[in-house]
Design a protein around this motif. Structure first.
Motif, mmCIF file in Angstrom:
data_model
loop_
_atom_site.group_PDB
_atom_site.id
_atom_site.type_symbol
_atom_site.label_atom_id
_atom_site.label_comp_id
_atom_site.label_asym_id
_atom_site.label_seq_id
_atom_site.Cartn_x
_atom_site.Cartn_y
_atom_site.Cartn_z
ATOM 1 N N PRO A 86 -61.860 -70.597 8.228
ATOM 2 C CA PRO A 86 -60.918 -70.458 7.449
ATOM 3 C C PRO A 86 -61.218 -69.160 6.484
ATOM 4 O O PRO A 86 -62.280 -69.068 5.996
ATOM 5 C CB PRO A 86 -60.637 -71.617 6.504
ATOM 6 N N CYS A 87 -59.969 -68.727 6.266
ATOM 7 C CA CYS A 87 -60.032 -67.616 5.145
ATOM 8 C C CYS A 87 -58.781 -67.689 4.218
ATOM 9 O O CYS A 87 -57.793 -68.123 4.844
ATOM 10 C CB CYS A 87 -59.761 -65.948 6.174
ATOM 11 N N ALA A 88 -58.904 -67.140 3.202
ATOM 12 C CA ALA A 88 -58.007 -67.059 2.167
ATOM 13 C C ALA A 88 -58.083 -65.960 1.312
ATOM 14 O O ALA A 88 -58.745 -65.352 1.102
ATOM 15 C CB ALA A 88 -57.934 -68.640 1.223
ATOM 16 N N VAL A 89 -56.808 -65.621 0.533
ATOM 17 C CA VAL A 89 -56.517 -64.451 -0.494
ATOM 18 C C VAL A 89 -55.693 -64.792 -1.538
ATOM 19 O O VAL A 89 -54.878 -66.048 -1.223
ATOM 20 C CB VAL A 89 -56.193 -63.249 0.359
ATOM 21 N N VAL A 90 -56.184 -64.635 -2.587
ATOM 22 C CA VAL A 90 -55.215 -65.096 -3.615
ATOM 23 C C VAL A 90 -53.779 -64.156 -3.906
ATOM 24 O O VAL A 90 -52.771 -64.652 -4.280
ATOM 25 C CB VAL A 90 -55.998 -64.938 -4.900
ATOM 26 N N ASP A 91 -53.992 -62.799 -3.350
ATOM 27 C CA ASP A 91 -52.818 -61.936 -3.664
ATOM 28 C C ASP A 91 -53.173 -61.170 -2.249
ATOM 29 O O ASP A 91 -53.769 -60.212 -2.262
ATOM 30 C CB ASP A 91 -52.801 -61.150 -4.768
ATOM 31 N N TYR A 92 -52.099 -61.428 -1.492
ATOM 32 C CA TYR A 92 -52.322 -60.799 0.220
ATOM 33 C C TYR A 92 -52.358 -59.284 -0.153
ATOM 34 O O TYR A 92 -53.375 -58.563 0.326
ATOM 35 C CB TYR A 92 -51.353 -61.277 1.016
ATOM 36 N N GLN A 93 -51.099 -58.665 -0.745
ATOM 37 C CA GLN A 93 -51.219 -57.244 -0.906
ATOM 38 C C GLN A 93 -52.561 -56.429 -1.553
ATOM 39 O O GLN A 93 -52.704 -55.271 -1.328
ATOM 40 C CB GLN A 93 -49.904 -57.057 -1.424
ATOM 41 N N ARG A 96 -58.700 -57.066 -0.830
ATOM 42 C CA ARG A 96 -59.661 -55.855 -0.352
ATOM 43 C C ARG A 96 -60.547 -56.136 1.062
ATOM 44 O O ARG A 96 -60.913 -55.474 1.555
ATOM 45 C CB ARG A 96 -60.609 -55.580 -1.299
ATOM 46 N N HIS A 97 -60.565 -57.527 1.442
ATOM 47 C CA HIS A 97 -61.582 -57.930 2.630
ATOM 48 C C HIS A 97 -60.568 -58.159 3.626
ATOM 49 O O HIS A 97 -61.154 -58.671 4.756
ATOM 50 C CB HIS A 97 -62.503 -59.064 1.811
ATOM 51 N N ILE A 98 -59.390 -57.876 3.616
ATOM 52 C CA ILE A 98 -58.611 -57.738 4.960
ATOM 53 C C ILE A 98 -58.022 -56.521 5.169
ATOM 54 O O ILE A 98 -57.938 -55.817 4.204
ATOM 55 C CB ILE A 98 -57.395 -58.946 4.876
ATOM 56 N N SER A 99 -57.622 -56.298 6.424
ATOM 57 C CA SER A 99 -56.724 -55.023 6.587
ATOM 58 C C SER A 99 -55.198 -55.320 6.167
ATOM 59 O O SER A 99 -54.868 -56.583 6.211
ATOM 60 C CB SER A 99 -57.082 -54.652 8.140
ATOM 61 N N HIS A 100 -54.404 -54.434 6.284
ATOM 62 C CA HIS A 100 -52.945 -54.329 5.715
ATOM 63 C C HIS A 100 -52.021 -54.048 6.691
ATOM 64 O O HIS A 100 -51.112 -53.576 6.136
ATOM 65 C CB HIS A 100 -53.137 -53.758 4.409
ATOM 66 N N GLU A 101 -52.166 -54.167 7.916
ATOM 67 C CA GLU A 101 -51.210 -53.640 8.768
ATOM 68 C C GLU A 101 -49.852 -54.492 8.626
ATOM 69 O O GLU A 101 -48.785 -53.967 9.121
ATOM 70 C CB GLU A 101 -51.675 -53.859 10.364
ATOM 71 N N TYR A 102 -49.879 -55.552 8.110
ATOM 72 C CA TYR A 102 -48.839 -56.838 8.044
ATOM 73 C C TYR A 102 -48.385 -56.574 6.724
ATOM 74 O O TYR A 102 -47.419 -57.543 6.494
ATOM 75 C CB TYR A 102 -49.185 -57.932 8.816
ATOM 76 N N ASP A 103 -48.789 -55.895 5.641
ATOM 77 C CA ASP A 103 -48.169 -56.115 4.665
ATOM 78 C C ASP A 103 -46.820 -56.092 4.246
ATOM 79 O O ASP A 103 -46.286 -56.805 3.461
ATOM 80 C CB ASP A 103 -48.820 -55.033 3.489
ATOM 81 N N ALA A 104 -46.117 -55.393 4.830
ATOM 82 C CA ALA A 104 -44.570 -55.238 4.648
ATOM 83 C C ALA A 104 -43.833 -56.416 5.117
ATOM 84 O O ALA A 104 -42.837 -56.726 4.644
ATOM 85 C CB ALA A 104 -44.052 -53.941 5.469
ATOM 86 N N LEU A 105 -44.460 -57.128 6.291
ATOM 87 C CA LEU A 105 -43.670 -58.314 7.014
ATOM 88 C C LEU A 105 -44.010 -59.411 5.789
ATOM 89 O O LEU A 105 -43.141 -60.181 5.718
ATOM 90 C CB LEU A 105 -44.512 -58.565 8.236
#
Length: 291
Positions: A86-93, A96-105
């Motif tokens: 499992p992985c989680a982020v508090v604020d997706y955009q 810092r520890h994930i890539s951001h190809e899907y930020d717009a979606l």
């Protein structure tokens, strides 16, 4: 192609899991998808893995994320696939520890706090469940635990589906060779034991049809006797007894208590006019209830 091999069967499990995930966590949004092979088919136990595709959504307000293909290692879901955890982020955009190809979606749906839990079957990632909030805040241990439990439910369902698929393939193969009838009887018993564990009505109907076809088969020397009516569970017990199972073994296989199995067996013997377990099996075969 069977209903199992199509996408509908796995989609049924994902939809059910998303409903449970939102109910148990209170999260407003849940998403789910399977890892597909290069041909666009859901992977079975031996298929080559490809991209995660988000096919099921619950609580969304836009269609931005439906059908999105996620590469392994990319974004939060792709990272969960790559790491098998499992992985989680508090604020997706802002993470810092994930890539951001899907930020717009993700932004189009208004998602901020997101978790992704892999669905792992036989040590291979078969899909991912997502849960999300539209505000940036920690999700907490309770939510993560519930999300993992929902993923485990999907894992168990896929294991049962894999088993059902293997049994259906075996049941549809021509029975040839010296041990042909023994294999037919083993497949019939296994299908009857598995069918009640299937929640998807289409797949359960497919299993029922398959074991019904096997039961209609009989060795050339056997002549059907006048019709005898047994309850489904009475036939289930006799199918196990026919393979030499004890009451305890039949109970474990069918998910019943040993005394319950004994009761079904006594009832079946009475209806069949049999005085022993083996006489009941023979009578059931003559009645066309067992192969």
């Amino acid at each position: 192609m069977t209903g199992y091999e199509g996408r509908g069967a796995e989609a049924y499990e994902l939809r059910s899991a998303l409903v449970r995930l939102r109910r148990d966590t209170g999260l407003p949004v849940a998403l789910g998808g399977l890892v597909y092979d290069r041909l666009g088919s859901p992977p079975g136990p031996s298929r080559q893995r490809g991209r995660l595709r988000i096919d099921e959504v619950s609580g969304t307000v836009s269609g931005a994320l439906k059908g999105v293909a996620v590469s392994t290692g990319s974004g939060l879901g792709g990272k969960a696939v790559a790491l098998s955890r499992p992985c989680a982020v508090v604020d997706y955009q802002e993470a810092r520890h994930i890539s951001h190809e899907y930020d717009a979606l993700v932004a189009a749906e208004g998602l901020r706090s997101v978790l992704a839990v892999p669905v792992i079957v036989r040590r291979k990632v078969r899909g991912v469940l997502y849960g999300a909030l539209r505000s940036p805040q920690p999700l907490g241990e309770r939510i993560l635990t519930a999300a993992v439990a929902a993923a485990r439910d999907v894992e168990q369902a896929l294991v049962v589906r894999d088993e059902a698929h293997d049994l259906l393939v075996a049941a549809r193969e021509p029975a040839v060779g010296a041990d042909a009838w023994e294999r037919v009887r083993e497949a019939h018993s296994a299908l009857r034991a598995l069918a009640p564990r299937i929640e998807d009505p289409r797949l359960r109907a497919e299993l029922t049809e398959a074991y019904g076809t096997l039961a209609a088969a009989s060795e050339p020397a056997v002549r059907p006797s006048p019709e005898v009516r047994l309850a489904p569970r009475e036939v289930d017990v006799l199918a196990c007894v026919a393979l030499g199972a004890t009451n305890a073994a039949a109970a474990e296989r069918l998910g019943l208590g040993a005394e319950t199995v004994k009761g079904y067996l006594r009832s079946a013997m009475r209806k069949l006019g049999a005085h022993s377990r083996w006489e009941a099996v023979v009578a059931a075969r003559r009645a066309g209830l067992l192969p």
